[in-house]
Design a protein around this motif. Structure first.
Motif, PDB file in Angstrom:
ATOM      1  N   SER A   6       0.826  -1.212   0.000  1.00  0.00           N
ATOM      2  CA  SER A   6       0.000   0.000   0.000  1.00  0.00           C
ATOM      3  C   SER A   6       0.861   1.263   0.000  1.00  0.00           C
ATOM      4  CB  SER A   6      -0.937  -0.006   1.198  1.00  0.00           C
ATOM      5  OG  SER A   6      -0.190  -0.179   2.384  1.00  0.00           O
ATOM      6  N   ALA A  35       2.950   0.860   6.694  1.00  0.00           N
ATOM      7  CA  ALA A  35       3.647   1.256   5.457  1.00  0.00           C
ATOM      8  C   ALA A  35       3.427   2.734   5.110  1.00  0.00           C
ATOM      9  CB  ALA A  35       3.215   0.365   4.296  1.00  0.00           C
ATOM     10  N   ASP A  65      -4.476   2.734  15.011  1.00  0.00           N
ATOM     11  CA  ASP A  65      -5.148   1.539  14.488  1.00  0.00           C
ATOM     12  C   ASP A  65      -5.778   0.742  15.625  1.00  0.00           C
ATOM     13  OD1 ASP A  65      -4.742   0.097  11.435  1.00  0.00           O
ATOM     14  OD2 ASP A  65      -5.666  -1.120  13.008  1.00  0.00           O
ATOM     15  N   ASP A  82      -9.474   3.430  18.424  1.00  0.00           N
ATOM     16  CA  ASP A  82     -10.470   3.600  17.372  1.00  0.00           C
ATOM     17  C   ASP A  82     -10.444   5.056  16.906  1.00  0.00           C
ATOM     18  OD1 ASP A  82     -12.841   3.997  15.903  1.00  0.00           O
ATOM     19  OD2 ASP A  82     -13.858   2.403  17.018  1.00  0.00           O
ATOM     20  N   ASP A 107      -6.276   5.278   5.323  1.00  0.00           N
ATOM     21  CA  ASP A 107      -6.357   4.088   4.473  1.00  0.00           C
ATOM     22  C   ASP A 107      -7.214   3.055   5.210  1.00  0.00           C
ATOM     23  OD1 ASP A 107      -5.665   2.650   2.161  1.00  0.00           O
ATOM     24  OD2 ASP A 107      -3.947   1.702   3.127  1.00  0.00           O
TER      25      ASP A 107
HETATM   26  N1  SAM Z   1      -2.154   2.075   5.297  1.00  0.00           N
HETATM   27  C1  SAM Z   1      -1.774   0.853   6.006  1.00  0.00           C
HETATM   28  C2  SAM Z   1      -0.353   0.532   5.637  1.00  0.00           C
HETATM   29  O1  SAM Z   1       0.114   1.080   4.644  1.00  0.00           O
HETATM   30  O2  SAM Z   1       0.312  -0.231   6.345  1.00  0.00           O
HETATM   31  C3  SAM Z   1      -2.748  -0.280   5.686  1.00  0.00           C
HETATM   32  C4  SAM Z   1      -4.104  -0.050   6.294  1.00  0.00           C
HETATM   33  S1  SAM Z   1      -5.222  -1.415   6.232  1.00  0.00           S
HETATM   34  C5  SAM Z   1      -5.714  -1.397   4.555  1.00  0.00           C
HETATM   35  C6  SAM Z   1      -6.657  -0.807   7.040  1.00  0.00           C
HETATM   36  C7  SAM Z   1      -6.543  -0.696   8.556  1.00  0.00           C
HETATM   37  O3  SAM Z   1      -7.638   0.076   9.070  1.00  0.00           O
HETATM   38  C8  SAM Z   1      -6.597  -2.022   9.296  1.00  0.00           C
HETATM   39  O4  SAM Z   1      -5.366  -2.251   9.950  1.00  0.00           O
HETATM   40  C9  SAM Z   1      -7.735  -1.835  10.321  1.00  0.00           C
HETATM   41  O5  SAM Z   1      -7.452  -2.391  11.583  1.00  0.00           O
HETATM   42  C10 SAM Z   1      -7.824  -0.322  10.411  1.00  0.00           C
HETATM   43  N2  SAM Z   1      -9.088   0.187  10.940  1.00  0.00           N
HETATM   44  C11 SAM Z   1     -10.343  -0.138  10.554  1.00  0.00           C
HETATM   45  N3  SAM Z   1     -11.244   0.532  11.288  1.00  0.00           N
HETATM   46  C12 SAM Z   1     -10.558   1.313  12.169  1.00  0.00           C
HETATM   47  C13 SAM Z   1     -10.932   2.232  13.188  1.00  0.00           C
HETATM   48  N4  SAM Z   1     -12.221   2.497  13.447  1.00  0.00           N
HETATM   49  N5  SAM Z   1      -9.958   2.827  13.902  1.00  0.00           N
HETATM   50  C14 SAM Z   1      -8.660   2.571  13.638  1.00  0.00           C
HETATM   51  N6  SAM Z   1      -8.246   1.729  12.676  1.00  0.00           N
HETATM   52  C15 SAM Z   1      -9.177   1.099  11.942  1.00  0.00           C
END
Ligand code: SAM
Length: 195
Positions: A6, A35, A65, A82, A107
């Protein structure tokens, strides 16, 4: 070496729009495994490695996260937090210089149920919460990048963003799979709403 592919989406967006400047403050929402934060640390120089310029100002990166995020030099992580929780917002304010961010990145994605419409609405609802977050921490003139899955409610999100940002555009990075409905809103020039 990035923790996840990503990273290339954010690199592509930032190469084009130059949102992440040395000395800048960035909040990375949904940061695990980290990332995007790696990219942000390099670009805002929050680890102080200078990217060839020892005089470059040091920025700030805070990642959030629900999951654990392995430590990263130059980033402060709020794991098991959250993004939509006011407790998280309060902690963010404490961590940001002048209690303000220049850029909010998201993301974030919910666990996909496989029901496309339902997942779409769930993610858009999460994106709405970023507008509340912006009101608390984003500096006037600041930017927001947020991932969404395209669908019926995307227009409503775009309108809500347009109420508080001067320019809002849709980005489909080359690094994003062609067959996915994944898109990003890039919203720039934040205007704090007057109440
Ligand atoms: N951008 C990240 C990277 O490059 O490493 C990848 C992100 S991943 C696609 C999406 C993330 O959103 C997941 O780790 C998930 O736990 C997090 N997520 C989902 N809902 C969330 C929330 N309400 N609060 C915090 N994190 C959340």
């Amino acid at each position: 070496n990035f923790r996840c592919r990503s990273a290339f989406k954010l690199l592509e967006i930032d190469d084009k729009f130059r949102l992440l400047q040395p000395g800048g403050s960035v909040v990375d929402c949904g940061a695990a495994p980290g990332a995007w934060s790696q990219v942000a640390v390099q670009r805002v120089n929050s680890a102080g490695t200078g990217e060839g310029d020892p005089a470059a100002p040091h920025g700030t990166v805070v990642g959030i996260d629900l999951m654990n995020i392995p430590p990263l030099d130059g980033a402060h992580f709020l794991c098991s937090h959250d993004v939509t929780d006011p407790v998280t917002h309060a902690k963010l304010l404490e961590l940001l210089p002048n209690r303000q961010a220049h850029v909010i990145l998201s993301d974030m994605a919910p666990n996909a149920s496989g029901f496309r419409e339902m997942d779409h609405v769930k993610l858009i609802t999460m994106c709405f919460s970023l507008i509340d977050l912006a009101e608390k921490i984003l500096q006037p003139g600041g930017s927001l990048v947020c991932k969404y899955w395209d669908g019926i409610s995307a227009r409503e999100l775009q309108e809500k963003l347009s109420n508080v940002f001067n320019t809002v555009q849709i980005i489909k990075p080359n690094a994003s799979r062609k067959d996915s409905s994944e898109r990003y809103f890039l919203a720039r020039m934040y205007r704090k709403p007057v109440k």
